[in-house]
Motif scaffolding. Structure first.
Motif, PDB file in Angstrom:
ATOM      1  N   THR A 504      35.161   1.008 -27.349  1.00  0.00           N
ATOM      2  CA  THR A 504      36.307   0.106 -27.428  1.00  0.00           C
ATOM      3  C   THR A 504      35.838  -1.213 -26.871  1.00  0.00           C
ATOM      4  OG1 THR A 504      37.002   0.884 -25.263  1.00  0.00           O
ATOM      5  CG2 THR A 504      38.002   1.943 -27.146  1.00  0.00           C
ATOM      6  N   CYS A 505      36.035  -2.281 -27.595  1.00  0.00           N
ATOM      7  CA  CYS A 505      35.381  -3.524 -27.204  1.00  0.00           C
ATOM      8  C   CYS A 505      36.203  -4.717 -27.667  1.00  0.00           C
ATOM      9  CB  CYS A 505      33.982  -3.592 -27.805  1.00  0.00           C
ATOM     10  SG  CYS A 505      33.956  -3.374 -29.594  1.00  0.00           S
ATOM     11  N   LEU A 506      35.749  -5.907 -27.240  1.00  0.00           N
ATOM     12  CA  LEU A 506      36.403  -7.142 -27.637  1.00  0.00           C
ATOM     13  C   LEU A 506      36.121  -7.452 -29.101  1.00  0.00           C
ATOM     14  CD1 LEU A 506      35.532  -9.224 -24.471  1.00  0.00           C
ATOM     15  CD2 LEU A 506      37.802  -8.427 -25.113  1.00  0.00           C
ATOM     16  N   GLU A 507      37.116  -8.026 -29.756  1.00  0.00           N
ATOM     17  CA  GLU A 507      37.015  -8.316 -31.179  1.00  0.00           C
ATOM     18  C   GLU A 507      36.161  -9.555 -31.453  1.00  0.00           C
ATOM     19  OE1 GLU A 507      40.237  -9.162 -34.785  1.00  0.00           O
ATOM     20  OE2 GLU A 507      40.895  -8.681 -32.751  1.00  0.00           O
ATOM     21  N   LEU A 508      36.081 -10.472 -30.485  1.00  0.00           N
ATOM     22  CA  LEU A 508      35.298 -11.703 -30.614  1.00  0.00           C
ATOM     23  C   LEU A 508      35.748 -12.545 -31.806  1.00  0.00           C
ATOM     24  CD1 LEU A 508      31.704 -10.430 -29.731  1.00  0.00           C
ATOM     25  CD2 LEU A 508      33.366 -11.533 -28.236  1.00  0.00           C
ATOM     26  N   THR A 509      37.055 -12.777 -31.896  1.00  0.00           N
ATOM     27  CA  THR A 509      37.621 -13.652 -32.919  1.00  0.00           C
ATOM     28  C   THR A 509      38.592 -14.612 -32.244  1.00  0.00           C
ATOM     29  OG1 THR A 509      39.500 -12.193 -33.371  1.00  0.00           O
ATOM     30  CG2 THR A 509      37.496 -11.831 -34.663  1.00  0.00           C
ATOM     31  N   LEU A 510      38.888 -15.722 -32.931  1.00  0.00           N
ATOM     32  CA  LEU A 510      39.867 -16.666 -32.383  1.00  0.00           C
ATOM     33  C   LEU A 510      41.240 -16.026 -32.287  1.00  0.00           C
ATOM     34  CD1 LEU A 510      38.813 -19.952 -34.224  1.00  0.00           C
ATOM     35  CD2 LEU A 510      38.341 -19.283 -31.866  1.00  0.00           C
ATOM     36  N   GLU A 511      41.539 -15.121 -33.226  1.00  0.00           N
ATOM     37  CA  GLU A 511      42.840 -14.450 -33.184  1.00  0.00           C
ATOM     38  C   GLU A 511      42.992 -13.589 -31.925  1.00  0.00           C
ATOM     39  OE1 GLU A 511      41.872 -15.619 -37.250  1.00  0.00           O
ATOM     40  OE2 GLU A 511      40.808 -14.453 -35.724  1.00  0.00           O
ATOM     41  N   SER A 512      41.888 -13.074 -31.421  1.00  0.00           N
ATOM     42  CA  SER A 512      41.948 -12.225 -30.232  1.00  0.00           C
ATOM     43  C   SER A 512      41.842 -13.024 -28.933  1.00  0.00           C
ATOM     44  CB  SER A 512      40.831 -11.178 -30.277  1.00  0.00           C
ATOM     45  OG  SER A 512      39.561 -11.797 -30.180  1.00  0.00           O
ATOM     46  N   GLY A 513      41.642 -14.352 -29.049  1.00  0.00           N
ATOM     47  CA  GLY A 513      41.622 -15.182 -27.851  1.00  0.00           C
ATOM     48  C   GLY A 513      40.253 -15.677 -27.441  1.00  0.00           C
TER      49      GLY A 513
END
Length: 523
Positions: A504-513
């Motif tokens: 489970t990890c960070l999405e690394l997108t602008l939508e995710s912050g």
């Protein structure tokens, strides 16, 4: 209509817009073009070869000449960005550049390349931030650069001159002159250097004072990576002669860092000499000691706890760093030793925690250190993998370690229903924790994580996940035997992918912050 708005309101509106918005606004009419063009140009960022080709194109240079005076912040990261420096030097006609920050991460090999950088600095007297990273300086040009910075950048607040592999060299006199005459407004100074043969200090009486010496009452972070010259002869007086007067004037120091890695030519400049240590004691009220110990020796708590006593001098005795070695995963840690580590690492003055086994400290231990140690600079726990902290726990309280520069963690507990297959491309079964929420819920959690990480504005290295070591790719369930040379080898079971690498990890997108990390300029 907008022309009647006060400048403060226009700046507030601009803070919520991006470059694409500004490009649309300047096409409305001449008035809007005049108002919004400065905001379009305030940040000049060049990363990648395609953009570099566009900027050095002759058709682009008239545009830069017309609007380049609005540039305030320059960030260039490209192996051949000498052309970018040349464009800035030649195309902008104003005698003085209005730069506030200049960050160059590149390889400047030739004297002409360094000359261009020097000329830009001479035209930027109001520069507040200068970072020059991974630049190879010949001795004469490194010394010249130090002179230009000291004499020409009187308002400089943040300075970084480093290289990943080498120590640019200068003479003891040049180094001392630079340190004592550089901007008195400095708040952070990161400098990596080597000292040329210091025999001059012993062959003739060295000067006792430097003309134009300044104090540095605002300096909070001092990071010096020092390489001793490879020579025989007396060495002890060199660094006190270079540093002592400078350190006496640094009355606000909070962090003293040497990026210490023991070697024959590298030493702890601030603990190897008694006079330097005494000055730091007076300035910071904290003496520095480093604990480097193999875990199998035991009695770690007995060694650590005496360092927390307070003697009659009112100087708190704390450890500067703890390096716990030992790669055997079967090595355990005693409860008293674990408590001693956490207790020691939670005090002001503590800066480095390097532990080779992620199981020696729990997530609760790490959170206590992150929340309570204001001077922590490096947190590295784990050799094959990093320690895991649940996102819900990580975001509960703010961290006090505002100077942290190296952080390596696994952040768990983030639902990712958008991930449908594992690292081998196989479908993930329904009902796994990975799919325990919606994407909207996931992004709410991720933005909280980004907010916590985004507050660590000094971060240089952020590692999230497992290290890519070969033993993480071994799976005993796979019937494949091979060796590094391609031949089969009995008893060695290897596969390309390991499903445990899918976290489970960070999405690394602008939508995710992801934009919440935009202030991490040194990352």
């Amino acid at each position: 209509m907008h022309s009647s708005l006060p400048p403060e309101l226009i700046r507030e509106i601009a803070s919520h817009l991006n470059k694409r918005d500004f490009l649309s606004l300047i096409l409305v009419n001449k008035a809007w073009r005049s108002t919004w063009t400065p905001f379009l140009w305030v940040n000049f960022t060049v990363v990648g070869s395609s953009l570099t080709r566009d900027i050095v194109d002759t058709k682009y240079q008239p545009v830069l000449a017309r609007d380049g005076s609005h540039i305030r912040n320059v960030f260039v990261r490209h192996e051949n960005n000498l052309k970018i420096l040349q464009v800035l030097q030649i195309a902008v006609p104003a005698p003085l550049l209005n730069l506030s920050s200049l960050c160059v991460s590149t390889k400047l090999h030739l004297e002409t390349d360094v000359e261009r950088l020097v000329e830009i600095l001479k035209r930027s007297p109001h520069l507040r931030t200068l970072h020059v990273i991974n630049t190879l300086f010949p001795v004469a040009w490194f010394e010249r650069l130090l002179g230009v910075i000291a004499l020409g950048l009187a308002r400089l607040k943040h300075l970084t001159l480093t290289h990943m592999y080498v120590h640019p060299k200068a003479s003891p006199l040049v180094l001392r002159t630079f340190l004592e005459t550089c901007s008195s407004e400095l708040e952070t100074l990161v400098l990596k250097f080597g000292v040329l043969c210091p025999l001059m200090l012993f062959m003739s009486p060295p000067p006792t004072t430097i003309p134009g010496t300044k104090t540095h009452p605002n300096l909070k972070v001092l990071q010096l990576e020092v390489e001793y010259p490879s020579m025989s002869g007396p060495m002890e007086p060199v660094f006190p002669w270079i540093l002592n007067t400078f350190l006496e004037g640094c009355t606000a120091l909070e962090i003293v860092d040497d990026r210490f890695f023991p070697s024959e030519t590298r030493r702890q400049w601030f603990t190897d000499d008694a006079s330097i240590l005494r000055i730091l004691h007076r300035v910071m009220r904290i003496p520095f000691r480093r604990c480097i110990a193999p875990m199998n020796e035991g009695n770690l708590s007995d060694a650590l706890f005496p360092g927390l006593n307070v003697d009659g001098s009112d100087i708190q005795k704390v450890w500067h760093g703890i390096h716990l070695t030992g790669f055997d995963s079967s090595t355990s840690i005693m409860e008293a030793d674990r408590k001693a580590i956490v207790h020691t690492a939670s005090h002001r003055g503590f800066q480095e925690l390097l532990v080779h086994n992620e199981e020696w400290l729990s997530s609760e231990d790490l959170l206590v250190i992150l929340r309570t140690c204001p001077t922590l600079r490096v947190l590295e726990c784990g050799y094959n993998r990093y320690p895991s902290i649940a996102a819900s726990e990580l975001t509960q309280q703010p961290w006090s370690c505002k100077w942290l520069k190296v952080l390596r963690l696994v952040i768990s507990g983030i639902p990712r229903p958008d991930i449908k297959t594992d690292a081998k491309g196989q479908p993930i079964p329904a009902g796994t924790p990975l799919h325990s929420g919606t994407m909207d819920e996931s992004r709410v959690i991720q933005k909280k994580v980004y907010t916590q990480l985004g507050a660590l504005v000094c971060l240089e290295e952020l590692s999230l996940g497992y290290t890519l070591r070969r033993d993480m790719l071994i799976d005993t369930d796979t019937e494949a035997n091979s060796s590094d040379d391609g031949n089969n080898s009995a008893g060695l079971v290897v596969k390309k992918y390991n499903s445990s690498l899918q976290l489970t990890c960070l999405e690394l997108t602008l939508e995710s912050g992801l934009d919440l990390l935009s202030e991490l300029k040194s990352l």
